[in-house]
Design an enzyme around this catalytic site. Structure first.
Site, PDB file in Angstrom:
ATOM      1  N   ARG A   6      19.001  38.158  42.151  1.00  0.00           N
ATOM      2  CA  ARG A   6      18.951  38.082  40.688  1.00  0.00           C
ATOM      3  C   ARG A   6      20.058  37.197  40.161  1.00  0.00           C
ATOM      4  NH1 ARG A   6      15.742  42.428  38.224  1.00  0.00           N
ATOM      5  NH2 ARG A   6      16.598  41.633  36.288  1.00  0.00           N
ATOM      6  N   HIS A  53      15.316  40.225  46.358  1.00  0.00           N
ATOM      7  CA  HIS A  53      15.368  39.552  45.058  1.00  0.00           C
ATOM      8  C   HIS A  53      16.812  39.184  44.756  1.00  0.00           C
ATOM      9  CE1 HIS A  53      14.131  39.885  40.495  1.00  0.00           C
ATOM     10  NE2 HIS A  53      14.750  38.748  40.774  1.00  0.00           N
ATOM     11  N   GLU A 106      12.324  36.770  46.434  1.00  0.00           N
ATOM     12  CA  GLU A 106      11.894  36.873  45.034  1.00  0.00           C
ATOM     13  C   GLU A 106      12.975  36.239  44.186  1.00  0.00           C
ATOM     14  OE1 GLU A 106      11.448  40.912  43.852  1.00  0.00           O
ATOM     15  OE2 GLU A 106       9.851  41.280  45.263  1.00  0.00           O
ATOM     16  N   ASN A 114      11.215  45.850  50.684  1.00  0.00           N
ATOM     17  CA  ASN A 114      12.239  45.296  49.795  1.00  0.00           C
ATOM     18  C   ASN A 114      13.529  46.104  49.973  1.00  0.00           C
ATOM     19  OD1 ASN A 114      13.906  45.077  47.458  1.00  0.00           O
ATOM     20  ND2 ASN A 114      12.244  44.045  46.410  1.00  0.00           N
ATOM     21  N   HIS A 170       5.115  46.761  43.235  1.00  0.00           N
ATOM     22  CA  HIS A 170       5.914  47.304  42.136  1.00  0.00           C
ATOM     23  C   HIS A 170       5.492  48.733  41.813  1.00  0.00           C
ATOM     24  CE1 HIS A 170       8.642  47.527  38.810  1.00  0.00           C
ATOM     25  NE2 HIS A 170       9.139  46.372  39.205  1.00  0.00           N
ATOM     26  N   HIS A 193      17.720  47.750  47.101  1.00  0.00           N
ATOM     27  CA  HIS A 193      18.480  48.916  46.633  1.00  0.00           C
ATOM     28  C   HIS A 193      19.472  49.450  47.664  1.00  0.00           C
ATOM     29  CE1 HIS A 193      16.778  48.580  42.837  1.00  0.00           C
ATOM     30  NE2 HIS A 193      15.560  48.938  43.185  1.00  0.00           N
ATOM     31  N   GLU A 221       1.052  37.677  43.541  1.00  0.00           N
ATOM     32  CA  GLU A 221       1.367  39.084  43.812  1.00  0.00           C
ATOM     33  C   GLU A 221       0.963  39.855  42.568  1.00  0.00           C
ATOM     34  OE1 GLU A 221       5.167  40.177  45.499  1.00  0.00           O
ATOM     35  OE2 GLU A 221       5.076  42.149  44.527  1.00  0.00           O
ATOM     36  N   ARG A 261      23.232  41.647  40.626  1.00  0.00           N
ATOM     37  CA  ARG A 261      23.561  43.071  40.499  1.00  0.00           C
ATOM     38  C   ARG A 261      23.414  43.816  41.826  1.00  0.00           C
ATOM     39  NH1 ARG A 261      18.555  45.251  36.837  1.00  0.00           N
ATOM     40  NH2 ARG A 261      19.309  43.611  35.468  1.00  0.00           N
ATOM     41  N   HIS A 262      22.594  43.298  42.734  1.00  0.00           N
ATOM     42  CA  HIS A 262      22.512  43.975  44.044  1.00  0.00           C
ATOM     43  C   HIS A 262      22.683  42.956  45.183  1.00  0.00           C
ATOM     44  CE1 HIS A 262      18.322  42.913  43.294  1.00  0.00           C
ATOM     45  NE2 HIS A 262      18.050  43.981  42.580  1.00  0.00           N
ATOM     46  N   THR A 279      12.140  44.417  37.402  1.00  0.00           N
ATOM     47  CA  THR A 279      11.213  43.411  36.880  1.00  0.00           C
ATOM     48  C   THR A 279      10.145  44.117  36.049  1.00  0.00           C
ATOM     49  OG1 THR A 279      11.569  42.321  38.987  1.00  0.00           O
ATOM     50  CG2 THR A 279       9.856  41.410  37.576  1.00  0.00           C
TER      51      THR A 279
HETATM   52  N1  PXP Z   1       7.319  43.066  43.958  1.00  0.00           N
HETATM   53  C1  PXP Z   1       8.107  42.459  43.045  1.00  0.00           C
HETATM   54  C2  PXP Z   1       7.742  41.100  42.573  1.00  0.00           C
HETATM   55  C3  PXP Z   1       9.259  43.086  42.557  1.00  0.00           C
HETATM   56  O1  PXP Z   1      10.032  42.467  41.637  1.00  0.00           O
HETATM   57  C4  PXP Z   1       9.613  44.352  43.068  1.00  0.00           C
HETATM   58  C5  PXP Z   1      10.869  45.022  42.596  1.00  0.00           C
HETATM   59  O2  PXP Z   1      11.968  44.271  42.999  1.00  0.00           O
HETATM   60  C6  PXP Z   1       8.778  44.931  44.035  1.00  0.00           C
HETATM   61  C7  PXP Z   1       7.629  44.287  44.445  1.00  0.00           C
HETATM   62  C8  PXP Z   1       9.080  46.270  44.638  1.00  0.00           C
HETATM   63  O3  PXP Z   1       8.983  47.244  43.656  1.00  0.00           O
HETATM   64  P1  PXP Z   1       9.481  48.724  43.985  1.00  0.00           P
HETATM   65  O4  PXP Z   1      10.942  48.657  44.236  1.00  0.00           O
HETATM   66  O5  PXP Z   1       9.115  49.475  42.744  1.00  0.00           O
HETATM   67  O6  PXP Z   1       8.720  49.168  45.198  1.00  0.00           O
END
Ligand code: PXP
Length: 240
Positions: free
Chosen positions: A45, A43, A70, A7, A191, A10, A151, A49-50, A101
């Site tokens: 959003r 993601h 996402e 992901n 997550h 960030h 997931e 925001r990102h 999330t």
């Molecule tokens: N899976 C989902 C559905 C999420 O919303 C996120 C955070 O955007 C992640 C995985 C990844 O989580 P993390 O950034 O804590 O690794």
């Protein structure tokens, strides 16, 4: 084979802190793939925001593995997904005030609306994954509305304050995996996973892909710092 979806949100969080052009999440996705990422997750959003819509459009053109979008189950996002056509969509709950999330989607409560959205996306050949807590009723409802994937939310496991609670959360995840496999659901998880808590999750039955963001971006910033400073010293001498 257990695969890794990276992901890259960030990277965009850092960029948006200055509303500038660097660091570029598309470049980060290419480097993640060079490093062995099996998929790129992002993601978009509602509050942008990102990640921005343009990022997702560029990722669609550049990602060579697969692109997992996402998104919240809203009309706006459905239109965007149908247009961009990611390799699959993960539906997630979204609240404006949250830092990230927080919980899983409530499939039981939003059954008919989600059933309709899943069918709509699938009719455009976009497989759907539902981000849910490892609860029996949510897993059953996910199978009933005919999502291909769930997931499992690993946040409670990751945030467990002690080993006993961590073990208990791991056991909920294990039971969730077994139930999902019996129902014919494919399983991803993610997550809050880090370099230190990931291994037990890789031993759960049937999980296909782990989606991981924050810990990888955090580590990338630190392992890259020394080189970045060295390169700035070169730039100060006109040698970069
Ligand atoms: N899976 C989902 C559905 C999420 O919303 C996120 C955070 O955007 C992640 C995985 C990844 O989580 P993390 O950034 O804590 O690794």
């Amino acid at each position: 084979m257990l695969t890794l979806g990276v992901n890259i949100d960030h990277i965009a969080t850092i960029r948006q802190a200055r509303r500038t052009v660097e660091p570029n999440p598309v470049a980060a996705a290419i480097l993640a793939e060079l490093g062995g990422a099996n998929g790129i997750t992002t993601h978009l959003r509602e509050d942008r925001r990102h990640i921005q819509e343009m990022d997702v459009r560029l990722l669609r053109k550049t990602v060579r593995t697969h692109l997992n979008l996402e998104m919240a189950p809203t009309d706006e996002m459905i239109v965007i997904a149908l247009d961009i056509k990611p390799d699959y969509v993960t539906l997630v709950p979204e609240k404006r005030e949250e830092v990230t999330t927080e919980g899983g989607l409530d499939i039981v409560r939003n059954y008919y609306r989600l059933k309709e959205i899943v069918a709509h996306l699938q009719s455009a050949d976009i497989p759907v994954s539902l981000f849910i807590d490892a609860q029996e009723n949510q897993i059953q409802a996910s199978a009933d509305i005919k999502a291909q994937f769930i997931e499992l939310h690993t946040g409670k496991y990751a945030d467990a304050p002690n080993a006993r609670i961590r073990e208990r959360e791991l056991e909920f995840l294990r039971q969730g995996c077994e139930q999902a496999l019996d129902l014919g659901l494919r399983i991803n998880a993610g997550h809050g996973l880090t370099y230190w808590n990931i291994y037990p999750i890789t031993c759960l039955p049937g999980i296909e892909e782990l989606n991981i963001g924050h810990t990888i971006v955090s580590r990338a910033v630190l392992v890259g710092m020394e080189r970045a400073v060295r390169e700035m010293k070169l730039a100060m001498r006109g040698e970069f």
